[in-house]
Design a protein around this motif. Structure first.
Motif, PDB file in Angstrom:
ATOM      1  N   ILE A  25      24.274  44.875  46.653  1.00 27.43           N
ATOM      2  CA  ILE A  25      23.096  44.794  45.558  1.00 27.43           C
ATOM      3  C   ILE A  25      23.893  44.609  43.522  1.00 27.43           C
ATOM      4  N   ASP A  26      23.986  43.856  43.528  1.00 24.98           N
ATOM      5  CA  ASP A  26      24.685  43.144  41.918  1.00 24.98           C
ATOM      6  C   ASP A  26      24.642  44.295  40.660  1.00 24.98           C
ATOM      7  N   VAL A  27      25.732  44.314  40.069  1.00 31.08           N
ATOM      8  CA  VAL A  27      25.845  45.493  38.981  1.00 31.08           C
ATOM      9  C   VAL A  27      25.740  44.298  37.826  1.00 31.08           C
ATOM     10  N   LEU A  28      24.801  45.128  36.909  1.00 30.98           N
ATOM     11  CA  LEU A  28      24.743  42.959  36.052  1.00 30.98           C
ATOM     12  C   LEU A  28      24.982  43.520  34.491  1.00 30.98           C
ATOM     13  N   ASP A  29      24.723  44.997  34.192  1.00 33.19           N
ATOM     14  CA  ASP A  29      25.050  45.386  32.559  1.00 33.19           C
ATOM     15  C   ASP A  29      25.230  46.850  32.873  1.00 33.19           C
ATOM     16  N   VAL A  30      25.954  47.532  32.439  1.00 31.94           N
ATOM     17  CA  VAL A  30      26.600  48.971  32.013  1.00 31.94           C
ATOM     18  C   VAL A  30      26.046  49.506  31.273  1.00 31.94           C
ATOM     19  N   HIS A  31      26.317  50.854  30.639  1.00 36.07           N
ATOM     20  CA  HIS A  31      25.247  51.141  28.817  1.00 36.07           C
ATOM     21  C   HIS A  31      25.520  53.058  29.175  1.00 36.07           C
ATOM     22  N   GLU A  32      26.379  53.503  28.037  1.00 37.30           N
ATOM     23  CA  GLU A  32      26.137  54.462  28.472  1.00 37.30           C
ATOM     24  C   GLU A  32      25.129  55.299  27.202  1.00 37.30           C
ATOM     25  N   LYS A  33      24.592  56.539  27.470  1.00 38.34           N
ATOM     26  CA  LYS A  33      23.410  57.534  26.802  1.00 38.34           C
ATOM     27  C   LYS A  33      23.220  58.631  27.080  1.00 38.34           C
ATOM     28  N   GLU A  34      24.128  59.206  25.675  1.00 34.59           N
ATOM     29  CA  GLU A  34      24.552  60.778  26.154  1.00 34.59           C
ATOM     30  C   GLU A  34      24.808  61.218  27.283  1.00 34.59           C
ATOM     31  N   GLU A  35      26.568  61.277  27.819  1.00 32.96           N
ATOM     32  CA  GLU A  35      27.175  60.964  28.276  1.00 32.96           C
ATOM     33  C   GLU A  35      26.779  60.341  30.167  1.00 32.96           C
ATOM     34  N   THR A  36      26.232  59.523  29.819  1.00 29.93           N
ATOM     35  CA  THR A  36      25.312  59.299  31.313  1.00 29.93           C
ATOM     36  C   THR A  36      25.771  57.740  31.459  1.00 29.93           C
ATOM     37  N   ILE A  37      26.387  57.046  31.870  1.00 31.80           N
ATOM     38  CA  ILE A  37      26.592  55.365  32.373  1.00 31.80           C
ATOM     39  C   ILE A  37      25.333  55.836  33.029  1.00 31.80           C
ATOM     40  N   TRP A  38      24.859  54.570  32.757  1.00 32.65           N
ATOM     41  CA  TRP A  38      24.187  53.838  33.682  1.00 32.65           C
ATOM     42  C   TRP A  38      23.904  51.911  33.511  1.00 32.65           C
ATOM     43  N   HIS A  39      23.774  52.237  34.874  1.00 33.82           N
ATOM     44  CA  HIS A  39      24.219  51.141  35.413  1.00 33.82           C
ATOM     45  C   HIS A  39      22.972  49.940  36.082  1.00 33.82           C
ATOM     46  N   THR A  40      22.202  48.551  35.159  1.00 30.70           N
ATOM     47  CA  THR A  40      22.041  47.884  35.632  1.00 30.70           C
ATOM     48  C   THR A  40      22.057  47.219  36.504  1.00 30.70           C
ATOM     49  N   LEU A  41      20.482  47.236  37.945  1.00 30.14           N
ATOM     50  CA  LEU A  41      21.127  46.376  39.310  1.00 30.14           C
ATOM     51  C   LEU A  41      19.560  45.887  39.212  1.00 30.14           C
ATOM     52  N   SER A  42      20.618  45.171  40.794  1.00 31.17           N
ATOM     53  CA  SER A  42      19.334  43.647  40.972  1.00 31.17           C
ATOM     54  C   SER A  42      18.451  43.723  41.761  1.00 31.17           C
ATOM     55  N   GLU A  43      18.911  45.051  42.395  1.00 37.26           N
ATOM     56  CA  GLU A  43      17.626  45.831  43.206  1.00 37.26           C
ATOM     57  C   GLU A  43      16.991  47.930  42.731  1.00 37.26           C
ATOM     58  N   SER A  44      16.753  48.673  43.798  1.00 39.66           N
ATOM     59  CA  SER A  44      16.415  49.661  43.217  1.00 39.66           C
ATOM     60  C   SER A  44      17.424  50.853  44.171  1.00 39.66           C
ATOM     61  N   VAL A  45      17.644  51.307  43.765  1.00 37.81           N
ATOM     62  CA  VAL A  45      18.363  52.564  44.898  1.00 37.81           C
ATOM     63  C   VAL A  45      17.764  54.010  44.881  1.00 37.81           C
ATOM     64  N   GLU A  46      17.944  54.604  45.971  1.00 41.74           N
ATOM     65  CA  GLU A  46      17.239  56.263  45.786  1.00 41.74           C
ATOM     66  C   GLU A  46      18.259  57.352  45.441  1.00 41.74           C
ATOM     67  N   VAL A  47      18.041  58.786  44.897  1.00 43.92           N
ATOM     68  CA  VAL A  47      18.964  59.579  44.623  1.00 43.92           C
ATOM     69  C   VAL A  47      19.268  59.885  45.711  1.00 43.92           C
ATOM     70  N   GLY A  48      20.771  60.260  45.503  1.00 42.11           N
ATOM     71  CA  GLY A  48      21.659  61.372  47.074  1.00 42.11           C
ATOM     72  C   GLY A  48      22.023  59.749  47.613  1.00 42.11           C
ATOM     73  N   THR A  49      21.760  58.328  47.229  1.00 44.41           N
ATOM     74  CA  THR A  49      22.671  56.663  47.913  1.00 44.41           C
ATOM     75  C   THR A  49      23.889  57.033  47.835  1.00 44.41           C
ATOM     76  N   LYS A  50      24.624  56.676  49.131  1.00 46.81           N
ATOM     77  CA  LYS A  50      25.893  56.797  48.771  1.00 46.81           C
ATOM     78  C   LYS A  50      26.397  55.726  48.014  1.00 46.81           C
ATOM     79  N   VAL A  51      26.978  55.281  47.646  1.00 44.59           N
ATOM     80  CA  VAL A  51      27.903  53.641  46.941  1.00 44.59           C
ATOM     81  C   VAL A  51      28.889  53.789  47.283  1.00 44.59           C
ATOM     82  N   HIS A  52      29.604  52.067  47.923  1.00 45.46           N
ATOM     83  CA  HIS A  52      30.953  51.894  47.632  1.00 45.46           C
ATOM     84  C   HIS A  52      30.846  51.014  46.219  1.00 45.46           C
TER      85      HIS A  52
END
Length: 393
Positions: free
Chosen positions: A60-87
């Protein structure tokens, strides 16, 4: 809250994480992890891009990254589920380029602010060039002196220092900042050149910046805007200019260090030849005009003159003839497209111009017996409209 691995090891290219939150809005997929090495956009520095590899092999491509209130959000080309392990795998060329640009900017800004007792009031790291704004006037010559000092500092290979001082310790540190800061403050320093509050990523030693090249220093608002390249961008810029200068030297049959003088000579020769050519043209045009002495309403249609030549010829003919003198010359190489100059000194030709524009798909006008513009019509249509004119080709 996301653990920021890029502060622990700025050279970390890959990492493992677990998806902790997800969001989707208007077809945009966002995900937060327990930890990340992807830098979010901020402090004038663009976000990292890269790739996520899931346990099932999906990428899955990481297209953008931004931070909001101490949480870093990654904009992805596809959806993922909570609990998924990623490299995660970072686009390292992009990250290192940003590190070179950001560190080079700090070194230049630190030296400038110290030398001119000013502030850095704007910074933008574009995909092609870095721009920095200062609230003081700086000449290009002064910027070149800073460039020399910055490169000397870079080549001395000073160590980068990062501090997370307490509120009390922060009071004792002399650092650059565009605003009042509170909470955890990260102080970045290239000792002897710059100390600044900054959230961006930097090289570990100044030598990794490689090179700084300032390309312009021009007035901007009440201060100065600099444009510069650092690292590989600077090398690419200088290589491009060297190739261009080498090509010019070959064309002019001169040495590469002599191209400015040779170009200056070529321009002087061109100006002289143009003046001589214009003088010859004027003699020819005067003879042409004299041959039409006393005639009324002349139309010149030329496939070799430009608009300026046509206007000059029409002006001379109008001195010798009555009525209207019109000159038509090619317009931009388009078929059935002409530039026109109409002259009837001391007369109102607005009605004629309006009629001509309507009949020959024209655009343009003027006043005081002069009009110019364009026509889009065939030669036959033009000749039919000007049928009562003496036509010269």
């Amino acid at each position: 809250m996301t653990e920021k691995l890029f502060y622990k090891d700025v050279y970390m290219k890959e990492f493992d994480a677990v998806v902790t939150e997800t969001s989707e809005k208007n077809g945009t997929f966002l995900a937060a992890f327990d930890q990340t090495a992807f830098y979010p956009e901020g402090g004038g520095q663009d976000a990292d891009y890269g790739l996520l590899i899931l346990e099932d092999g999906r990428k899955i491509d990481v297209l953008d990254v931004h931070e909001k209130e101490e949480t870093i959000w990654h904009t992805l080309s596809e959806s993922v589920e909570v609990g998924t392990k990623v490299h995660g795998s970072i686009d390292w060329d992009r990250r290192f380029d940003h590190m070179q640009q950001h560190s080079g900017e700090h070194i230049v800004s630190g030296l400038i602010c110290k030398a001119f007792h000013c502030d850095n009031v704007g910074f933008h790291m574009g995909d092609d060039v870095v721009t920095i704004d200062y609230n003081v006037r700086i000449s290009y010559e002064q910027a070149m002196e800073i460039e020399t000092a910055a490169n000397k500092y870079i080549w001395e290979n000073h160590e980068f220092v990062e501090l997370w001082p307490t509120a009390e310790e922060l009071k004792e540190i002399d650092y650059r900042s565009k605003k009042e800061l509170s909470g955890a403050v990260r102080i970045t320093s290239f000792p002897g050149a710059d100390t600044c509050a900054c959230c961006g990523t930097h090289v570990s030693r100044s030598g990794e910046v490689g090179l700084v090249k300032i390309t312009s220093a021009h007035n901007f608002h009440e201060g100065t805007r600099l444009e510069l390249f650092c690292g590989k961008r600077a090398l690419d810029f200088l290589s491009m200019n060297h190739r261009a200068n080498k090509d010019v030297a070959v064309l002019l049959s001169t040495k590469e260090d002599k191209t400015p003088q040779m170009v200056e000579k070529q321009i002087a020769d061109y100006v002289q030849l143009k003046a001589e050519n214009t003088a010859i043209e004027d003699r020819l045009f005067r003879m042409w005009a004299d041959s039409l002495q006393g005639k009324e309403n002349i139309l010149i249609i030329s496939d070799w003159m430009n608009a300026d030549q046509g206007r000059r010829l029409a002006d001379m003919i109008s001195d010798c003839c009555g009525g209207i003198t019109a000159a038509l010359t090619p317009a931009g190489g388009e078929e059935n497209s002409y530039r026109f100059a109409l002259i009837s000194k001391g007369n109102d030709i607005s009605a004629f111009v309006k009629e001509m524009n309507g009949a020959l798909n024209g655009r343009g006008g003027g006043r005081n017996g002069f009009a110019q513009g364009t026509l889009k019509a065939s030669l036959e249509e033009i000749q039919n409209f000007f049928h009562s004119f003496t036509i010269e080709q």
